[in-house]
Design a protein around this motif. Sequence first.
Motif: not given
Length: 333
Positions: A87-93, A163-172, A174-184
Motif C-alpha cells: 500500500n505504501f509504495l503504490v501511494v508513494k508512486a 514506475d519502479l515503485l508501482v511495479i514493486a508495490g504491485a508485486t507485493l 500479488a504476493i499478499s493476495n496469493v498468500s491470503e488465498e493459501y491461508l484462507v
Amino acid sequence: MEFKDFWTKKTLAGLGLGQLLSLLITSTGFTSSELARKGINVPTSQSFLNYVLLMVVYGSIMLYRRKALKAKWYYYIVLGLVDVEGNFLVVKAYQYTSLTSVMLLDCWTIPAVILLTWIFLHTKYRWKKISGVAICVAGLVMVVFSDVHSADRSGGSNPRKGDLLVIAGATLYAISNVSEEYLVKNADRVELMAFLGLFGAIISAIQISVFERNELKAIHWSAGAAVPFLGFAVAMFLFYSCVPILLKINGSTMLNLSLLTSDMWSVLIRIFAYQEKVDWMYYVAFGAVVIGLICYSWGDKDQPEGGKKASDEGSGTLDEEAGSGNNNRGALR
C-alpha cells in the motif's frame, strides 16, 4: 457450454462480491481525494485505523472461540509487512509519476498473481480463463488511452522512479493476495484477519512514527476531515473482511480482475453525482471488463460442502473449516 452453466451460485457470487469490493475501493479513492483536497496526506495513518479495526473485531472472535492456531504466527508477520508496504509504495508512486502510469503498471499484479498461483497453488488456467484475463486488461488499456487521460500521460516529477515503485508495490500486492488465498483455504479466515490486523497495525505504527509524525501533528481536525478519514477506514475494513470470501470462492486472479472496474465505477459516480462528461471509450471499456469477468468465471461449478476444489480452480486444498462442515459460501447466503 450451455448458458445454464453460467447460472451457478459460485459464478454469480463471485461476480457480485467482486463488484462490491470494487465499489468499496472506489469509495476509498473518493475519501482519499477529499482528504487530499483538505491538505491531509497521511496514507499509512489511514490504513492504520483499518488494521486496528481488524485486530479488535476478529481478535475478539478468536478469543471467544479459543481455538488453536492453524498456521504459524510468524507467517502473519511476513504477510502484514508485505501488505503494509505494498500500500505504501503504490501511494508513494503518485508523487513521482502520472495516474496513467500507475493504472497501467498496477496491472502487473494480474500476471504476477497468475504466475504465483500456478507455481505455488498449482492452479490450472485454461484458454477460457486466459481469454477472460486478456479482455479485462484490454478494457483497462482502453480507459488509460482514452481522451480523459490524454493530458496526464507525461505527468510526474520522476516517472522512472514512480514506475519502479508501482511495479514493486504491485508485486507485493500479488504476493499478499496469493498468500491470503493459501491461508484462507488451509487455515482460518478469522485467524487470518485477526493476525493481519495485529501485525499490520504494529508495522503501520512504526512507519507512521518515522514518516508521518509531523504531518499528523500539523492536521487541524474537524468534522470535514474526520468524516472522510473514518469513512476510508470503514470502507477498507469491509473490503479486507470480504476479500477472503472471494479468494475462497474464485481465487486471487478473479479478485484482481474485479478491481479493474473500480476506476470505471468512479467515472459513473462522477457522471451522475457531478454531471461530468467523459469519453465514450469508458463505456466500451466497462463493457469489455464485464465480458472478461464473465468469460473468466463462466462455468465454475459449485463445490460440495467440505470437498476439494475443481481441477480448473486450483490445488485441491482443504476447506477452511472442514472439521465443522462449513465453508465460506455459507457466509453469502
